[in-house]
Design an enzyme around this catalytic site. Structure first.
Site, mmCIF file in Angstrom:
data_model
loop_
_atom_site.group_PDB
_atom_site.id
_atom_site.type_symbol
_atom_site.label_atom_id
_atom_site.label_comp_id
_atom_site.label_asym_id
_atom_site.label_seq_id
_atom_site.Cartn_x
_atom_site.Cartn_y
_atom_site.Cartn_z
ATOM 1 N N ASP A 134 118.788 -15.698 11.644
ATOM 2 C CA ASP A 134 119.642 -15.703 12.852
ATOM 3 C C ASP A 134 119.357 -14.563 13.836
ATOM 4 O O ASP A 134 119.211 -13.410 13.417
ATOM 5 C CB ASP A 134 121.113 -15.520 12.472
ATOM 6 C CG ASP A 134 121.560 -16.362 11.306
ATOM 7 O OD1 ASP A 134 120.788 -17.188 10.823
ATOM 8 O OD2 ASP A 134 122.712 -16.163 10.874
ATOM 9 N N GLU A 146 129.353 -21.616 10.126
ATOM 10 C CA GLU A 146 128.742 -20.290 10.243
ATOM 11 C C GLU A 146 128.597 -19.904 11.720
ATOM 12 O O GLU A 146 128.675 -20.743 12.621
ATOM 13 C CB GLU A 146 127.352 -20.280 9.581
ATOM 14 C CG GLU A 146 127.399 -20.588 8.094
ATOM 15 C CD GLU A 146 126.072 -20.424 7.365
ATOM 16 O OE1 GLU A 146 126.058 -19.820 6.289
ATOM 17 O OE2 GLU A 146 125.034 -20.913 7.866
HETATM 18 C C1 FRU Z 1 123.366 -18.378 8.958
HETATM 19 C C2 FRU Z 1 123.704 -17.397 7.853
HETATM 20 C C3 FRU Z 1 124.939 -16.598 8.216
HETATM 21 C C4 FRU Z 1 124.766 -15.336 7.421
HETATM 22 C C5 FRU Z 1 123.271 -15.134 7.481
HETATM 23 C C6 FRU Z 1 122.681 -14.530 6.249
HETATM 24 O O1 FRU Z 1 122.043 -18.766 8.970
HETATM 25 O O2 FRU Z 1 123.860 -18.062 6.616
HETATM 26 O O3 FRU Z 1 126.158 -17.259 7.951
HETATM 27 O O4 FRU Z 1 125.466 -14.269 7.980
HETATM 28 O O5 FRU Z 1 122.692 -16.413 7.698
HETATM 29 O O6 FRU Z 1 121.319 -14.253 6.405
#
Ligand code: FRU
Length: 521
Positions: free
Chosen positions: A60, A237
């Site tokens: 992300d 998320e």
């Molecule tokens: C989304 C996610 C988020 C988390 C991060 C962990 O892709 O699963 O919810 O904070 O990636 O790397």
């Protein structure tokens, strides 16, 4: 997701053991030599104008913020390997959203706590007390992120008084602990009317967004919950919330609540949905019925978007970036020494179309500065395809079924980007994109509905070695996909039953951000 956390917990236990036993296992890799950097930048699948990590794993985008003339991109990053793990915040800065300068890791995993996704704000009035005022400017940067342990996710803050170059984690962390295993991805913004900070988080497995309020970024009170609503086929998320004008009309502002979903997206696996409504500083009210799902992107690879904080009002744009991958195969992409790419920053707007108010996305205008000067190439017959291309295609209404542009190489690997008339859709077909066995979830054809506008459908196609972003009808329908041919795609041509004159395409070569210095947009 649950499965992923099990694997993650395993990796974590192993790495903690490794840390204790043999420090070398997780020692920070030495910087790449100039020769290695040049070679890495020219890998056949390495995009030339999309952001990618110099090496190792990225997911992300995090903490997008504009401050002191610089755009900051933080990102979920494993500093020690090319698969998910040891999550930390990688960091890069840019003055034009295209040329990024890589900086050292900003926030590192520490004491068994990984740094999950989150946001950064400019604390203009030093509400937090974290800022060391310089002259008349009392501001500093504050990061709000999820601290991850296998059995607990909490919200935490860190601050920087040197334009994000180094960060200090707040000694009073965590700032919110609900005792939950799943509670993450804080996005914070300043709510002018209520004169306080608002934090948007998710309770992923409950399919809820939970809002919190604070006057100092340290003490938070719960304000309200939104959800379940829309798509709930996977965990929620990376939420985000902001107002956008409808058709550019400042008097008609609606709030966009963006929530990512994994799995359960239309193309399979992870993807984004959004809600349109009102937000009074405490509560979000959906304008649409709760069962209405609005999708952000119809491709398989666009996830975990976050918008920039603090873009000056004189600029006025709301810009987001998303991670071009999918949790179904993110750890197995065939790039090996690095994994993950970020989208071109996209400008967001609401537009009223016959179906209702919808989100439209378009590449930032800065991208045009990468077009190689000179007239565009008109695509009629087989035409050489540069490794970076910006293509405008247009088809008119008529007696035809499919009009597509085929991007191919001598090995017979190909991707087709096109429009079908019944149903009226844009699509990307990557079923024949890779001749050697790929991840089972990779081959596919992904499509999204479009409409005739003045008897035409138009699409802008951005190609960048292993990235495709399609913006149909000015971004009313968007498709984002990675493509992994074993040799570069070097040719482009029409493949269709459409008559002459009913389909046109012109193409600009786009320069690499590593060769071309930043130009003023
Ligand atoms: C989304 C996610 C988020 C988390 C991060 C962990 O892709 O699963 O919810 O904070 O990636 O790397």
């Amino acid at each position: 997701m649950a499965k992923r956390w099990v694997i993650v917990a395993g990796v974590l236990v192993m790495s903690v053991a490794a840390l204790r036993g043999q420090q070398t296992v997780v020692r920070r890799a030495p910087p790449l030599s100039a020769k290695e950097t040049a070679a890495a930048r020219d890998e056949p699948l390495r995009p030339q104008y999309h952001f990618t990590p110099p090496r190792n794993f990225m997911n992300d985008p995090n903490g997008l913020v504009f401050y002191g003339g610089e755009y900051h991109l933080f990102y979920q990053h494993n500093p020690f390997g090319a698969t998910w793990g040891h999550m930390s915040w990688g960091h890069a800065v840019s003055r034009d959203l295209l040329h990024w300068e890589d900086l050292p890791v900003a926030l590192r995993e520490e004491d068994g706590i990984m740094i999950f996704s989150g946001s950064v704000v400019v604390d203009r009035k030093n509400t937090s007390g974290f800022c060391r005022p310089r002259g008349a400017d009392p501001s500093c940067l504050v990061a709000i992120y999820t601290g991850f342990r296998p059995d607990r996710q909490t919200q935490n803050v860190a601050f920087s008084n040197n334009r994000g170059r180094t960060w200090t984690k707040y000694a009073g962390n965590p700032v919110i602990d609900l005792g939950l295993k799943d509670f993450r991805d804080p996005k914070v913004f300043w709510h002018e009317d209520r004169n306080r900070w608002v934090m948007v988080t998710v309770l992923p497995d409950q399919h809820k967004v939970r809002f919190f309020g604070s006057s100092d970024l340290k003490k938070w009170e719960a304000l309200s919950d939104f959800g379940p609503a829309g798509a709930t086929g996977g965990v929620w998320e990376c939420p985000d919330l902001y107002p956008l004008p409808v058709d550019g009309d400042g008097a008609d502002n609606r709030w966009l609540l963006d929530v990512d979903l994994n799995p359960g997206a239309p193309a399979g696996g992870s993807g984004g949905q959004y809600f349109i409504g009102r937000f009074d500083g405490t509560r979000f009210v959906n304008d649409n019925p709760p069962d209405r799902t609005l999708w952000v992107d119809r491709g398989k690879d666009f996830y975990a978007t976050i918008s920039f904080s603090d873009i000056p009002s004189a600029d006025g744009r709301r810009i987001w970036m998303g991670w071009i991958s999918n949790w179904l195969y993110a750890n197995e992409e065939p790039t090996e020494t690095w994994r993950g790419a970020q989208s071109i920053p996209r400008v967001l707007r609401f537009r009223r179309i016959p179906d209702g108010v919808r989100l439209v996305q378009s590449p930032v205008a800065e991208l045009d500065t990468l077009r190689v000067p000179g007239p565009p190439t008109s695509i009629e017959h087989a035409t050489p395809l540069p490794s970076g291309a910006d293509i405008e295609m247009e088809v008119s209404r008529g007696d035809w079924k499919q009009a597509g542009l085929r991007l191919s190489n001598d090995l017979g690997e190909e991707v087709v980007v096109g429009v079908t008339s019944d149903p009226l859709e844009v699509f990307v077909d990557r079923r024949k994109a890779r001749s050697v066995p790929a991840h089972a979830e990779y081959p596919g054809r992904h499509a999204g509905a479009v409409r005739w506008i003045d008897g035409r459908v138009r699409a802008r196609v951005l190609f960048d070695r292993s990235v495709l972003e399609i913006f149909a009808n000015d971004g009313e329908t968007v498709i984002t996909e990675r493509v992994y041919p074993t040799a570069p795609l070097t040719r482009i041509q029409w493949v269709s039953d459409i008559g002459g004159g009913q389909a046109t395409a012109r193409m600009w070569a786009l320069g690499s951000v590593w060769n071309a210095p930043a130009r003023q947009p």
